[in-house]
Design a protein around this motif. Structure first.
Motif, PDB file in Angstrom:
ATOM      1  N   VAL A 376       7.628  -5.782   1.370  1.00  0.00           N
ATOM      2  CA  VAL A 376       6.990  -4.475   0.817  1.00  0.00           C
ATOM      3  C   VAL A 376       6.574  -4.873  -0.563  1.00  0.00           C
ATOM      4  N   GLY A 377       6.614  -5.676  -1.292  1.00  0.00           N
ATOM      5  CA  GLY A 377       6.634  -6.058  -2.540  1.00  0.00           C
ATOM      6  C   GLY A 377       4.879  -5.713  -3.016  1.00  0.00           C
ATOM      7  N   ARG A 378       4.060  -6.342  -1.956  1.00  0.00           N
ATOM      8  CA  ARG A 378       2.622  -6.362  -2.360  1.00  0.00           C
ATOM      9  C   ARG A 378       1.935  -4.922  -2.305  1.00  0.00           C
ATOM     10  N   ASP A 379       2.664  -3.996  -1.331  1.00  0.00           N
ATOM     11  CA  ASP A 379       2.095  -2.459  -1.255  1.00  0.00           C
ATOM     12  C   ASP A 379       2.741  -1.806  -2.269  1.00  0.00           C
ATOM     13  N   ILE A 380       4.003  -2.001  -2.738  1.00  0.00           N
ATOM     14  CA  ILE A 380       4.742  -1.474  -3.809  1.00  0.00           C
ATOM     15  C   ILE A 380       3.880  -1.630  -5.216  1.00  0.00           C
ATOM     16  N   ARG A 381       3.642  -2.849  -5.455  1.00  0.00           N
ATOM     17  CA  ARG A 381       2.751  -3.289  -6.647  1.00  0.00           C
ATOM     18  C   ARG A 381       1.487  -2.410  -6.673  1.00  0.00           C
ATOM     19  N   ILE A 382       0.906  -2.493  -5.453  1.00  0.00           N
ATOM     20  CA  ILE A 382      -0.415  -1.760  -5.540  1.00  0.00           C
ATOM     21  C   ILE A 382      -0.404  -0.106  -5.760  1.00  0.00           C
ATOM     22  N   ALA A 383       0.941   0.295  -5.236  1.00  0.00           N
ATOM     23  CA  ALA A 383       1.231   1.895  -5.635  1.00  0.00           C
ATOM     24  C   ALA A 383       1.545   1.681  -7.201  1.00  0.00           C
ATOM     25  N   SER A 384       2.258   0.682  -7.783  1.00  0.00           N
ATOM     26  CA  SER A 384       2.510   0.839  -9.226  1.00  0.00           C
ATOM     27  C   SER A 384       0.981   0.998  -9.784  1.00  0.00           C
ATOM     28  N   LYS A 385       0.045   0.305  -9.497  1.00  0.00           N
ATOM     29  CA  LYS A 385      -1.031   0.035 -10.165  1.00  0.00           C
ATOM     30  C   LYS A 385      -1.838   1.401  -9.967  1.00  0.00           C
ATOM     31  N   LEU A 386      -1.679   1.858  -8.625  1.00  0.00           N
ATOM     32  CA  LEU A 386      -2.606   3.155  -8.452  1.00  0.00           C
ATOM     33  C   LEU A 386      -1.789   4.449  -9.330  1.00  0.00           C
ATOM     34  N   ILE A 387      -0.568   4.438  -9.455  1.00  0.00           N
ATOM     35  CA  ILE A 387       0.132   5.402 -10.275  1.00  0.00           C
ATOM     36  C   ILE A 387      -0.423   5.204 -11.891  1.00  0.00           C
ATOM     37  N   GLU A 388      -0.371   4.242 -12.282  1.00  0.00           N
ATOM     38  CA  GLU A 388      -0.657   3.919 -13.593  1.00  0.00           C
ATOM     39  C   GLU A 388      -2.179   4.446 -13.693  1.00  0.00           C
ATOM     40  N   LYS A 389      -3.287   4.107 -12.683  1.00  0.00           N
ATOM     41  CA  LYS A 389      -4.571   4.500 -12.811  1.00  0.00           C
ATOM     42  C   LYS A 389      -4.835   5.820 -12.487  1.00  0.00           C
ATOM     43  N   GLN A 390      -3.788   6.589 -11.992  1.00  0.00           N
ATOM     44  CA  GLN A 390      -3.807   7.825 -11.200  1.00  0.00           C
ATOM     45  C   GLN A 390      -5.029   8.128 -10.581  1.00  0.00           C
ATOM     46  N   THR A 391      -5.133   7.083  -9.612  1.00  0.00           N
ATOM     47  CA  THR A 391      -6.232   7.135  -8.682  1.00  0.00           C
ATOM     48  C   THR A 391      -6.209   8.271  -7.649  1.00  0.00           C
ATOM     49  N   ILE A 392      -7.116   9.065  -7.415  1.00  0.00           N
ATOM     50  CA  ILE A 392      -7.311   9.952  -6.173  1.00  0.00           C
ATOM     51  C   ILE A 392      -7.552   8.987  -5.031  1.00  0.00           C
ATOM     52  N   ILE A 393      -6.318   9.118  -3.856  1.00  0.00           N
ATOM     53  CA  ILE A 393      -6.519   8.230  -2.878  1.00  0.00           C
ATOM     54  C   ILE A 393      -6.846   8.940  -1.494  1.00  0.00           C
ATOM     55  N   ASP A 394      -7.267   8.262  -0.584  1.00  0.00           N
ATOM     56  CA  ASP A 394      -7.451   8.803   0.776  1.00  0.00           C
ATOM     57  C   ASP A 394      -6.015   8.412   1.405  1.00  0.00           C
ATOM     58  N   LYS A 395      -5.537   9.509   1.631  1.00  0.00           N
ATOM     59  CA  LYS A 395      -4.005   9.492   2.059  1.00  0.00           C
ATOM     60  C   LYS A 395      -3.930   8.742   3.473  1.00  0.00           C
ATOM     61  N   LYS A 396      -4.929   8.972   4.439  1.00  0.00           N
ATOM     62  CA  LYS A 396      -5.065   8.292   5.716  1.00  0.00           C
ATOM     63  C   LYS A 396      -4.802   6.839   5.454  1.00  0.00           C
ATOM     64  N   ILE A 397      -5.352   6.270   4.541  1.00  0.00           N
ATOM     65  CA  ILE A 397      -5.206   4.720   4.637  1.00  0.00           C
ATOM     66  C   ILE A 397      -3.739   4.530   4.385  1.00  0.00           C
ATOM     67  N   LEU A 398      -2.925   5.195   3.689  1.00  0.00           N
ATOM     68  CA  LEU A 398      -1.613   4.674   3.282  1.00  0.00           C
ATOM     69  C   LEU A 398      -0.740   4.774   4.844  1.00  0.00           C
ATOM     70  N   SER A 399      -0.714   5.291   5.654  1.00  0.00           N
ATOM     71  CA  SER A 399      -0.211   5.273   6.745  1.00  0.00           C
ATOM     72  C   SER A 399      -0.763   4.287   8.021  1.00  0.00           C
ATOM     73  N   ASP A 400      -2.124   3.847   7.734  1.00  0.00           N
ATOM     74  CA  ASP A 400      -2.702   3.162   8.539  1.00  0.00           C
ATOM     75  C   ASP A 400      -2.597   1.647   8.615  1.00  0.00           C
ATOM     76  N   LEU A 401      -1.777   1.046   9.308  1.00  0.00           N
ATOM     77  CA  LEU A 401      -1.406  -0.265   9.118  1.00  0.00           C
ATOM     78  C   LEU A 401      -2.581  -1.155   9.628  1.00  0.00           C
ATOM     79  N   ASN A 402      -3.448  -0.849  10.138  1.00  0.00           N
ATOM     80  CA  ASN A 402      -4.641  -1.455  10.262  1.00  0.00           C
ATOM     81  C   ASN A 402      -5.599  -1.913   9.075  1.00  0.00           C
ATOM     82  N   GLN A 403      -5.295  -1.034   8.080  1.00  0.00           N
ATOM     83  CA  GLN A 403      -6.052  -0.934   6.781  1.00  0.00           C
ATOM     84  C   GLN A 403      -5.081  -1.700   5.797  1.00  0.00           C
ATOM     85  N   LYS A 404      -5.768  -2.559   5.066  1.00  0.00           N
ATOM     86  CA  LYS A 404      -5.058  -3.259   4.039  1.00  0.00           C
ATOM     87  C   LYS A 404      -4.975  -2.203   2.736  1.00  0.00           C
TER      88      LYS A 404
END
Lengths: 411, 105
Positions: A376-404
């Motif tokens: 889980v480290g890689r995706d948690i780290r990506i989450a940390s960076k997105l939190i820091e940048k306050q990026t608006i995200i496409d929520k569908k990607i988060l639950s789609d295991l076919n997408q990095k």
């Protein structure tokens, strides 16, 4: 050119050592002295509840940096307890009544374990884990017994439960609330952790308040309010901690759930800084004061303090992150998960990792993941960076295991 | 001149851009990276603790450990962010006929 300064640091944990190291990178000549009241050079604490208890690591293997660090970086380490601080005249007094003057002072006194209060005779027999000496005591006693009860189902209690289980001990964990690790962890993840403990033989008692503890010869009989009885030979407490501020109770230092600091690590007293568990600091991202108890925070805020003390103005912006290892599972938590609109789940099993993302206004505000080591480290780290940048995200990607998730960082 | 011992890792397409694959050979484990500037290889285990970097985050020319967030430069192996403080060993990589090779002495 800056004149030479005397920098003193009270406390010798992670924040202290990283502050000293960072200060030295930016100021080669001023003096730095760290005061520690443990009879050890600064060491990493995470292994105490894990590899050290399981005899997989010895003390020398988790000292910070190398043994030569202090000589190589011209940092003085004094093994003395500080009894008082005179902020007006800028000096410390040690227990042996010696004065140490400073130009700038950093306070990294950390936190202190909250103690179980049942009855005086019993209370004194309860073990706690905060430092190496306490870990040694637990290790020695645990080697003499088979049944161990842990009061508190938080991170430290569960890590100890995992380590002692792997030493073939029979472990009971008593937790007062209805889930492990507090409300901050999503209940499905807390339930998976509980199941892992139970699969390995640990007994987890939720919603369990202790009514009384009776000592019978060398053993204890713990009576819960639901009338369940746990018989044990050793009790360990893990019920949280409080910032270590006793030294400053009657001083000018402004205290409120720790030492109040601004984003530059400065306290209410000029030339006095604080970092790590003891600091209740203003976080520009959250626009409020927060206090954190974690490895990464102590390290990064220590580094930030080192910069500011050296005269390099640096805001502390680190997004909170912590981890816990129990059995084969690694749990990671980032951001703040107390204010959100929805949770999006990614992953279906701990073998490949499960992450819960906490979403507010189409931005990630926090994430909690559980999986086999590394999953889980890689995706948690990506989450940390997105939190820091306050990026608006496409929520569908988060639950789609076919997408990095990596491409989200490129937006 | 170091002895050359080029071992085939796999096809170029087997590694996504800004990503890595784990490669095990002769009881040793490596990470082979593909970034904008080309292909690179380092030891597979983080120098801070015994954790494999295969699940780490690759960003630009850096790899971040998935356990404790130590960061290394992929090209030089340099430990650039704590808690990592010892560098990773690096290995030469070449691409020939759409295949990636690592030179393991």
């Amino acid at each position: 050119m800056n004149s030479l300064k005397k920098i003193l640091i009270i406390g010798s944990g992670q924040a202290a050592i990283y502050a000293a190291s960072e200060f030295r990178k930016n100021d080669k000549y001023s003096s730095i002295t760290i005061f520690g009241n443990e009879n050890h050079h600064p060491y990493e604490r995470p292994p105490l509840s894990k590899e050290f208890l399981m005899d997989k690591k010895k003390k020398d293997e988790f000292l910070f940096f190398s043994k030569n660090f202090f000589d190589d970086h011209n940092v003085c380490f004094i093994n003395k307890k500080i009894d008082s601080v005179d902020f007006k005249n800028k000096y410390l007094i040690s227990f042996d009544n010696k004065k140490y003057f400073y130009d700038k002072l950093l306070i990294t006194t950390g936190s202190t374990n909250r103690k179980v209060e049942i009855d005086k005779e019993i209370d004194n027999e309860i073990y706690y884990l905060r430092n190496l000496d306490e870990a040694n005591k637990i290790k020695k006693k645990a080697s003499e017994v088979n049944n161990i009860a842990i009061i508190g189902g938080g991170f430290i209690g569960l890590e100890i439960a995992s380590s002692l289980n792997q030493q073939n001990k029979s472990v009971n964990v008593i937790e007062i609330s209805n889930q492990l690790m507090g409300r901050i962890i999503p209940s499905p993840i807390a339930n998976l952790v509980k199941a892992e403990h139970e699969k390995n033989g640990n007994k987890i008692h939720l919603d369990s308040k202790i009514k009384s503890i009776e000592k019978i010869n060398d053993a204890f009989k713990i009576l819960l309010e639901n009338d369940h009885i746990i018989e044990t030979e050793m009790i360990i407490g893990g019920i949280g901690s409080i910032p270590t501020t006793d030294l400053f109770n009657n001083s000018d230092l402004e205290l409120k759930n720790g030492i109040l600091t601004n984003k530059y690590n400065q306290t209410s007293v000029e030339n006095v800084y604080a970092a790590g568990d003891v600091s209740n600091f203003y976080h520009p991202l959250y626009k409020k004061n927060i206090r954190l108890e974690s490895y990464q925070h102590a390290q990064n805020q220590g580094i930030n303090a080192g910069k500011n003390i050296a005269g390099i103005k640096s805001e502390y912006l680190s997004v909170p992150w912590m981890w816990s290892d129990q059995f084969d599972l690694n749990l990671q938590l980032t951001g703040l998960c107390d204010d959100y609109h929805e949770i999006i789940e990614r992953g279906v099993d701990t073998e490949n990792g499960i992450i819960h993302f906490f979403i507010k206004d189409d931005k990630i505000v926090g994430a909690c993941g559980l999986g086999l080591v590394g999953k889980v480290g890689r995706d948690i780290r990506i989450a940390s960076k997105l939190i820091e940048k306050q990026t608006i995200i496409d929520k569908k990607i988060l639950s789609d295991l076919n997408q990095k998730l990596n491409p989200l960082l490129k937006k | 001149m170091a002895e050359e011992n080029w071992i085939e890792v796999g096809k170029v397409d087997s590694i996504d851009m800004e990503d890595l694959i784990r490669f095990d050979h002769a009881e040793k484990t490596f990470c082979v990276y593909r970034i904008e500037d080309g292909f690179y290889a380092t030891d597979g285990i983080c120098t801070h603790e015994e954790v494999h970097l295969e699940d780490g985050l690759v960003m630009d020319d850096e790899i971040e450990c998935p356990m404790h967030q130590g960061i290394f430069n992929i090209k030089t192996g340099e430990a650039i962010s704590p808690p990592a403080c010892d560098d990773l060993k690096t290995y030469p990589v070449k691409v020939e006929n759409d295949l990636v090779y690592i030179n393991i002495p």
